[in-house]
Write a protein that holds these residues in place. Structure first.
Motif, PDB file in Angstrom:
ATOM      1  N   THR A 270       0.859  -1.196   0.000  1.00 49.20           N
ATOM      2  CA  THR A 270       0.000   0.000   0.000  1.00 49.20           C
ATOM      3  C   THR A 270       0.890   1.240   0.000  1.00 49.20           C
ATOM      4  O   THR A 270       1.901   1.297   0.715  1.00 49.20           O
ATOM      5  N   PHE A 271       0.495   2.227  -0.801  1.00 49.54           N
ATOM      6  CA  PHE A 271       1.282   3.453  -0.933  1.00 49.54           C
ATOM      7  C   PHE A 271       0.404   4.673  -0.644  1.00 49.54           C
ATOM      8  O   PHE A 271      -0.749   4.729  -1.066  1.00 49.54           O
ATOM      9  N   GLY A 272       0.965   5.623   0.071  1.00 48.30           N
ATOM     10  CA  GLY A 272       0.300   6.903   0.286  1.00 48.30           C
ATOM     11  C   GLY A 272       0.951   7.923  -0.634  1.00 48.30           C
ATOM     12  O   GLY A 272       2.138   8.218  -0.491  1.00 48.30           O
ATOM     13  N   ILE A 273       0.180   8.439  -1.577  1.00 43.67           N
ATOM     14  CA  ILE A 273       0.745   9.387  -2.542  1.00 43.67           C
ATOM     15  C   ILE A 273       0.437  10.799  -2.072  1.00 43.67           C
ATOM     16  O   ILE A 273      -0.727  11.194  -1.967  1.00 43.67           O
ATOM     17  N   ILE A 274       1.492  11.527  -1.755  1.00 49.90           N
ATOM     18  CA  ILE A 274       1.340  12.847  -1.141  1.00 49.90           C
ATOM     19  C   ILE A 274       1.224  13.921  -2.208  1.00 49.90           C
ATOM     20  O   ILE A 274       2.070  14.017  -3.103  1.00 49.90           O
ATOM     21  N   CYS A 282       1.597  21.846  -6.354  1.00 49.49           N
ATOM     22  CA  CYS A 282       0.423  20.968  -6.437  1.00 49.49           C
ATOM     23  C   CYS A 282       0.407  20.209  -7.773  1.00 49.49           C
ATOM     24  O   CYS A 282       0.160  20.800  -8.815  1.00 49.49           O
ATOM     25  N   ARG A 283       0.714  18.916  -7.718  1.00 52.91           N
ATOM     26  CA  ARG A 283       0.778  18.111  -8.939  1.00 52.91           C
ATOM     27  C   ARG A 283      -0.260  16.983  -8.867  1.00 52.91           C
ATOM     28  O   ARG A 283       0.081  15.810  -8.663  1.00 52.91           O
ATOM     29  N   GLU A 284      -1.505  17.376  -8.995  1.00 53.87           N
ATOM     30  CA  GLU A 284      -2.608  16.421  -8.837  1.00 53.87           C
ATOM     31  C   GLU A 284      -2.621  15.369  -9.941  1.00 53.87           C
ATOM     32  O   GLU A 284      -2.896  14.196  -9.686  1.00 53.87           O
ATOM     33  N   LYS A 285      -2.327  15.820 -11.171  1.00 57.28           N
ATOM     34  CA  LYS A 285      -2.375  14.855 -12.281  1.00 57.28           C
ATOM     35  C   LYS A 285      -1.278  13.800 -12.129  1.00 57.28           C
ATOM     36  O   LYS A 285      -1.493  12.627 -12.387  1.00 57.28           O
ATOM     37  N   LEU A 286      -0.093  14.243 -11.713  1.00 55.01           N
ATOM     38  CA  LEU A 286       0.994  13.291 -11.477  1.00 55.01           C
ATOM     39  C   LEU A 286       0.572  12.280 -10.408  1.00 55.01           C
ATOM     40  O   LEU A 286       0.786  11.071 -10.563  1.00 55.01           O
ATOM     41  N   ALA A 287      -0.035  12.773  -9.323  1.00 54.54           N
ATOM     42  CA  ALA A 287      -0.455  11.873  -8.239  1.00 54.54           C
ATOM     43  C   ALA A 287      -1.466  10.856  -8.754  1.00 54.54           C
ATOM     44  O   ALA A 287      -1.392   9.665  -8.420  1.00 54.54           O
ATOM     45  N   GLN A 288      -2.394  11.303  -9.569  1.00 56.80           N
ATOM     46  CA  GLN A 288      -3.401  10.399 -10.123  1.00 56.80           C
ATOM     47  C   GLN A 288      -2.729   9.344 -11.011  1.00 56.80           C
ATOM     48  O   GLN A 288      -3.052   8.155 -10.922  1.00 56.80           O
ATOM     49  N   ARG A 289      -1.757   9.792 -11.819  1.00 51.93           N
ATOM     50  CA  ARG A 289      -1.047   8.830 -12.679  1.00 51.93           C
ATOM     51  C   ARG A 289      -0.289   7.791 -11.840  1.00 51.93           C
ATOM     52  O   ARG A 289      -0.266   6.608 -12.164  1.00 51.93           O
ATOM     53  N   LEU A 290       0.322   8.259 -10.743  1.00 51.54           N
ATOM     54  CA  LEU A 290       1.083   7.339  -9.888  1.00 51.54           C
ATOM     55  C   LEU A 290       0.151   6.336  -9.211  1.00 51.54           C
ATOM     56  O   LEU A 290       0.495   5.158  -9.044  1.00 51.54           O
ATOM     57  N   LYS A 291      -1.034   6.808  -8.832  1.00 45.46           N
ATOM     58  CA  LYS A 291      -2.014   5.892  -8.223  1.00 45.46           C
ATOM     59  C   LYS A 291      -2.418   4.824  -9.245  1.00 45.46           C
ATOM     60  O   LYS A 291      -2.506   3.635  -8.920  1.00 45.46           O
ATOM     61  N   GLU A 292      -2.634   5.241 -10.475  1.00 41.12           N
ATOM     62  CA  GLU A 292      -3.008   4.282 -11.522  1.00 41.12           C
ATOM     63  C   GLU A 292      -1.870   3.297 -11.798  1.00 41.12           C
ATOM     64  O   GLU A 292      -2.099   2.109 -12.011  1.00 41.12           O
ATOM     65  N   ALA A 296      -2.055  -0.667 -11.476  1.00 36.86           N
ATOM     66  CA  ALA A 296      -1.699  -1.518 -12.620  1.00 36.86           C
ATOM     67  C   ALA A 296      -0.700  -2.600 -12.211  1.00 36.86           C
ATOM     68  O   ALA A 296      -0.615  -3.649 -12.848  1.00 36.86           O
ATOM     69  N   HIS A 297       0.058  -2.324 -11.133  1.00 39.98           N
ATOM     70  CA  HIS A 297       1.024  -3.314 -10.644  1.00 39.98           C
ATOM     71  C   HIS A 297       0.459  -4.114  -9.471  1.00 39.98           C
ATOM     72  O   HIS A 297       1.222  -4.756  -8.740  1.00 39.98           O
ATOM     73  N   GLY A 298      -0.864  -4.050  -9.276  1.00 39.35           N
ATOM     74  CA  GLY A 298      -1.489  -4.840  -8.211  1.00 39.35           C
ATOM     75  C   GLY A 298      -1.278  -4.292  -6.817  1.00 39.35           C
ATOM     76  O   GLY A 298      -1.460  -4.997  -5.820  1.00 39.35           O
ATOM     77  N   LYS A 299      -0.856  -3.006  -6.714  1.00 38.07           N
ATOM     78  CA  LYS A 299      -0.663  -2.381  -5.398  1.00 38.07           C
ATOM     79  C   LYS A 299      -1.859  -1.465  -5.106  1.00 38.07           C
ATOM     80  O   LYS A 299      -2.524  -0.982  -6.024  1.00 38.07           O
ATOM     81  N   GLN A 300      -2.082  -1.189  -3.824  1.00 40.51           N
ATOM     82  CA  GLN A 300      -3.129  -0.242  -3.453  1.00 40.51           C
ATOM     83  C   GLN A 300      -2.500   1.109  -3.137  1.00 40.51           C
ATOM     84  O   GLN A 300      -1.369   1.178  -2.637  1.00 40.51           O
ATOM     85  N   ALA A 301      -3.244   2.186  -3.413  1.00 38.20           N
ATOM     86  CA  ALA A 301      -2.703   3.530  -3.142  1.00 38.20           C
ATOM     87  C   ALA A 301      -3.825   4.474  -2.747  1.00 38.20           C
ATOM     88  O   ALA A 301      -4.954   4.354  -3.242  1.00 38.20           O
ATOM     89  N   VAL A 302      -3.514   5.381  -1.834  1.00 39.82           N
ATOM     90  CA  VAL A 302      -4.436   6.468  -1.478  1.00 39.82           C
ATOM     91  C   VAL A 302      -3.725   7.783  -1.778  1.00 39.82           C
ATOM     92  O   VAL A 302      -2.497   7.872  -1.696  1.00 39.82           O
TER      93      VAL A 302
END
Lengths: 371, 371
Positions: A270-274, A282-292, A296-302
């Motif tokens: 599990t990853f917390g994306i800050i 503020c890089r919201e799009k980057l954070a969204q891409r990292l969550k995806e 895609a690698h079977g990990k969970q992220a918030v």
């Protein structure tokens, strides 16, 4: 009102200020240029404009300082109020860059003076802000002369922080007198001065911007030169004007530390994306891409949105590792103070197997990335 | 989607939660009511409304928790995303009340769930917020039965925090069965439930709202009952349902501590007046009045605007004492951690000689004060 004067006592130590022993801080004698005369002129000008509309109430002036300069806030506030009659409001939140403008204070005041940084972006937020870059008055020449002994190369790229950019032409002359060719390249729009680098932007040190054999960094600390070295793949010599010394950058320890953090994140599920809520981070799009990417690698992220990123705040969120999209320095400078690994986006790509270890670079926030 | 289920492991201790030993937190078994079913229903309802406009993209859901409940954020985020398909953003900044809504997150999301507090104000900011008050499921009866032995008086005023307001009718029955008369007074609009008090609002405990002989406070800690005692000038008995015990409030130590802080500020010549930028704490007009008061008494003052008030931030400002107009608990709870005295506005009036020492009360933020 043209001559800044000193009106009240100021306590506390002041390592960078030669006038520290004086019970009255004289801004004109400080080792950084506070541009007090220009500030008072600007306030007078805005007050005059207001008076011309028939409104004679005192204007509201905001002051925002980075941590190292905040100790001057009270003194400067009294000085401005006593000389100009304006009312001052001080931003007391932590501030680490022009990426971190006090939007609420800007909206409350007729003008806000932001100290210690050059203008970073050109959004509506900056329109009421005067950037007082507090250029250093320190003599860089002794450090440059020391550096020459470490520079057998012919073609030298010059980089520095905003506090010393006004010295680059002088440094160029010294190096040219010693038979060198000097490159002072212009980075992207987030670094308005040729040769300027930020902790989150080394675009002035790309080979594409002007090739050289070696970089000479003028300033303190190892963070900026490490960024330059990883960005340019070139050798970097550092000239520290505050200690009048020069040394070749060695960042093997840095690479070992970051490799340990990456290795320590390999088993995280599990990853917390800050995401920072600060205007220039503020890089919201980057954070969204990292969550995806994580999914895609079977990990969970918030996605965790926060203003100030501190180890204490992270303790609240039970994840295996964090990925920091806020100020790139956070993951690096405070490494070891966090409860679990804090990765840069590039390091997270290494963890996921999407980037080679050899392609480790410092995270940067580049022109256009936040649009 | 009506039955909340548990989807992922959650680490960390959890003092208030009897399900802490279970590797999966089951929100339905938690000792606070997270209203998970209602949250999922609300999200489904908003998603349906969005779909009806022809937009089938997942809605954005914000979650904001006070510090003690943040440990549930990751788990609840996964649960919401997996069951509803919505995208969740978590507010990771410190949060201490409904006075501290995450305005940036509200503006980014279709709905924000704010946990742990009742709605405080009715501005535009609250319109997209669902307040999940996380009522406590703890049995208050044993503590009330203990308290009866300390209540010889006939007419008892009941006060509590939002976590226990749903118990007040039950407590009233117990007291009436013991021959008592019970007063549950309604405070001002910042405390929507009869008998509810906040750390910054004791308006439900004014004699004018319903006279009584003694107050019975249900809850933990001494801060709220001290506020009730100073506001009402009445004896206060505390019933702590978490420890099933009752005791008479003794606040002599508190008065001595505050007197020391006031005494320690008497010689200060410069004051830093703290204004919070948080939505429900921002008292700019009060700060301006206090600055004018300081000037009228020949003292100097600066206004310091900040979001989170911490001792570390205060170190930057060389003043003799601070006056806190932000959350009233700050000056009190963290007393001793500050570099110089931190006064409440009322204590500052005592320092200036405008208020008698005997009129010391806790600072309150009352209905209409922020308009």
């Amino acid at each position: 009102m043209k001559t800044p004067i000193c009106l009240s006592p100021c306590s506390g130590g002041n390592a960078e200020d030669p006038s520290a022993d004086d019970p009255y801080i004289d801004f004109t004698k400080a080792s950084y240029d506070f541009e007090v005369t220009q500030i008072l002129d600007k306030i007078e000008q805005i007050q005059t404009q207001k008076n011309q509309t028939g409104d004679f109430s005192p204007i509201l002036v905001g002051l925002q300082f980075p941590e190292g300069l905040k100790k001057h806030a009270v003194e400067l506030s009294f000085l401005i109020e006593n000389i100009t009659g304006a009312s001052v409001l001080i931003s007391a939140d932590p501030c680490f860059g022009a990426c971190d403008l006090d939007a609420a204070l800007i909206s409350k005041t007729d003008v806000m003076f932001h100290f210690g940084h050059a203008q970073l972006e050109h959004t509506d937020l900056e329109k009421k802000v005067c950037f007082i870059e507090t250029r250093s008055k320190v003599d860089v020449n002794p450090a440059i002369l020391s550096a020459l002994a470490l520079l057998p190369e012919k073609k030298i790229g010059l980089v520095t922080t905003v506090q010393h950019v006004h010295q680059l032409e002088n440094v160029k002359s010294i190096l040219e007198d010693a038979g060198k060719t000097v490159v002072i390249a212009r980075g992207d729009s987030r670094t308005p001065y040729p040769g300027q680098v930020l902790g989150c932007n080394f675009s002035a040190a790309r080979p594409s911007k002007g090739d050289c054999d070696v970089y000479l960094f003028i300033g303190s600390g190892r963070f900026h030169p490490i960024g330059v070295a990883l960005s340019s793949k070139k050798r970097v010599v550092c000239a520290d004007p505050f200690f009048s010394e020069a040394f070749e950058l060695d960042f093997r320890k840095f690479l070992m530390q970051r490799s340990a953090v990456i290795g320590n994140s390999m088993d995280a599920e599990t990853f917390g994306i800050i995401v920072s809520t600060k205007n220039g981070q503020c890089r919201e799009k980057l954070a969204q891409r990292l969550k995806e990417k994580a999914n895609a690698h079977g990990k969970q992220a918030v996605i965790l949105r926060m203003d100030l990123v501190t180890p204490d705040q992270m303790l609240n969120f039970p994840v295996g590792a964090f990925v920091n999209t806020a100020c790139p320095r956070l993951a690096i400078d405070d490494s070891g103070r966090y409860p679990v690994p804090v990765l840069t986006p590039q390091e997270f790509e290494i963890v996921l197997g999407e980037r080679d270890w050899e392609d480790l670079i410092l995270d940067e926030i580049l022109e256009g990335e936040r649009e």
